[in-house]
Scaffold this motif. Structure first.
Motif, mmCIF file in Angstrom:
data_model
loop_
_atom_site.group_PDB
_atom_site.id
_atom_site.type_symbol
_atom_site.label_atom_id
_atom_site.label_comp_id
_atom_site.label_asym_id
_atom_site.label_seq_id
_atom_site.Cartn_x
_atom_site.Cartn_y
_atom_site.Cartn_z
ATOM 1 N N VAL A 176 0.842 -1.188 0.000
ATOM 2 C CA VAL A 176 0.000 0.000 0.000
ATOM 3 C C VAL A 176 0.879 1.241 0.000
ATOM 4 O O VAL A 176 1.821 1.344 0.791
ATOM 5 C CB VAL A 176 -0.927 0.026 1.236
ATOM 6 N N ASN A 177 0.571 2.180 -0.903
ATOM 7 C CA ASN A 177 1.192 3.497 -0.860
ATOM 8 C C ASN A 177 0.323 4.385 0.029
ATOM 9 O O ASN A 177 -0.749 4.832 -0.401
ATOM 10 C CB ASN A 177 1.307 4.096 -2.256
ATOM 11 N N PRO A 178 0.723 4.651 1.273
ATOM 12 C CA PRO A 178 -0.154 5.358 2.199
ATOM 13 C C PRO A 178 -0.399 6.815 1.836
ATOM 14 O O PRO A 178 -1.361 7.421 2.295
ATOM 15 C CB PRO A 178 0.585 5.253 3.538
ATOM 16 N N THR A 179 0.461 7.391 1.000
ATOM 17 C CA THR A 179 0.303 8.800 0.632
ATOM 18 C C THR A 179 -0.513 8.995 -0.632
ATOM 19 O O THR A 179 -0.846 10.120 -0.982
ATOM 20 C CB THR A 179 1.680 9.465 0.440
ATOM 21 N N SER A 180 -0.843 7.902 -1.319
ATOM 22 C CA SER A 180 -1.552 8.014 -2.589
ATOM 23 C C SER A 180 -2.930 8.621 -2.384
ATOM 24 O O SER A 180 -3.658 8.273 -1.450
ATOM 25 C CB SER A 180 -1.687 6.631 -3.225
ATOM 26 N N GLY A 181 -3.282 9.572 -3.274
ATOM 27 C CA GLY A 181 -4.594 10.187 -3.207
ATOM 28 C C GLY A 181 -4.865 10.888 -1.892
ATOM 29 O O GLY A 181 -5.974 10.845 -1.361
ATOM 30 N N LYS A 182 -3.828 11.545 -1.324
ATOM 31 C CA LYS A 182 -3.962 12.289 -0.063
ATOM 32 C C LYS A 182 -4.477 11.398 1.057
ATOM 33 O O LYS A 182 -5.356 11.776 1.835
ATOM 34 C CB LYS A 182 -4.874 13.503 -0.252
ATOM 35 N N GLY A 183 -3.917 10.185 1.150
ATOM 36 C CA GLY A 183 -4.295 9.265 2.209
ATOM 37 C C GLY A 183 -5.367 8.269 1.818
ATOM 38 O O GLY A 183 -5.653 7.331 2.565
#
Length: 298
Positions: free
Chosen positions: A9-16
């Motif tokens: 998971v990219n935790p920063t993708s799409g502003k969370g």
């Protein structure tokens, strides 16, 4: 059939949004009876190492949550392996997911595809002459005005999001000059000055720009768009038409197609699947069926 599924998971993708969607997808897969191996970590490098070890230990699916950048990570970890790639589209552009007809910003549908969908064989583009350690992309590699804008934008911490890219365009346009290229497709070489060159395994990048509108993920070839030298005012008129694919009708646009593409230019960094990828010169080759991707069951 219960599966062993790795999840990055990219935790920063799409502003969370990526973190929230990833957590829901994991919960749904576990509820379906699948084993979920968390491969996420604080840095992309650490997550890559964890996912690489998980793939080596045996995964049925490696699922990646985020935008095209993390999809590129998944492509590089699963291309040429028996592990299928699952895409949980949670980013801003999501060009690869959209091109494959996958659900976007829908954790329930994404979990259903990963847990109970079908696999589809698609091509991937292999970059580099060292076949023992290649780099791969699944969507589009851009190498011209677009990549210069990315280079400029990536040097700034502010503003955030799309505004930073728009400001970088405004700063790059007054100083931009057509780039001398050498382009070789399946051994046919040409030298030209161009505004940009894009190599497409898929049709779009940048959040819906149909730069190579006729590119197909499973045709065994790469589409090469060349926007030859034009004036800046003409460039500004052509640019908006890329969202519909109508730019290909402009006389300065040339579309080439082949299995092996070599690009040469001084000082140009290629960006592939939205990520800073590799400097030119580079060689990209379409590898038919290199990826198994989870798609909705027919």
């Amino acid at each position: 059939m219960h599966k062993r599924i790795g999840l990055v998971v990219n935790p920063t993708s799409g502003k969370g949004r990526g973190a929230r969607i990833g957590a829901e997808v994991a919960a749904r897969l576990i509820a379906q009876g699948h084993e979920v191996v968390d491969c996420s970590d604080e840095t992309a490098a650490a997550a890559r190492d964890r996912a690489l070890a998980a793939v080596a230990s045996g995964l049925d699916v490696l699922a990646v949550t985020g935008g095209d950048g993390i999809v590129n990570l998944g492509v590089n970890l699963t291309a040429g392996t028996d592990t299928a790639l699952g895409i949980v589209a949670a980013g801003t552009g999501n060009d690869i997911a959209r091109g494959l007809g996958l659900p976007v910003h829908d954790p329930a549908a994404a979990a259903e595809v990963i847990g109970a969908g079908s696999t589809r064989r698609i091509d991937a583009a292999r970059v580099g002459d060292d076949l023992a350690d290649p780099r791969w992309f699944a969507g589009v590699l851009g190498a011209g005005f677009d990549s210069l804008v990315n280079e400029r934008a990536n040097r700034w911490d502010w503003p955030r999001g799309r505004m930073r890219y728009n400001l970088a365009i405004a700063r790059e346009l007054p100083v931009f000059k057509p780039i001398p290229y050498v382009i070789e497709v399946d051994g046919v070489r040409q030298e030209t000055e161009a505004m940009l060159v894009a190599v497409g395994n898929g049709p779009s990048y940048g959040g819906g720009m149909m730069v190579c509108p006729d590119a197909r993920f499973d045709d065994g070839e790469l589409d090469v768009l060349v926007l030859h030298k034009i004036s800046i005012p003409a460039f500004l008129r052509v640019f908006p038409t890329v969202f519909s694919g109508a730019h290909v009708r402009h006389p300065a646009v040339e579309i080439l197609r082949g299995r092996r593409v070599r690009l040469e230019a001084q000082g140009i960094m290629g960006y592939a699947d939205g990520e800073r990828f590799a400097p030119l010169p580079l060689t990209a080759e379409a590898v038919p069926g290199a990826l198994r991707v989870m798609v909705p069951r027919a």
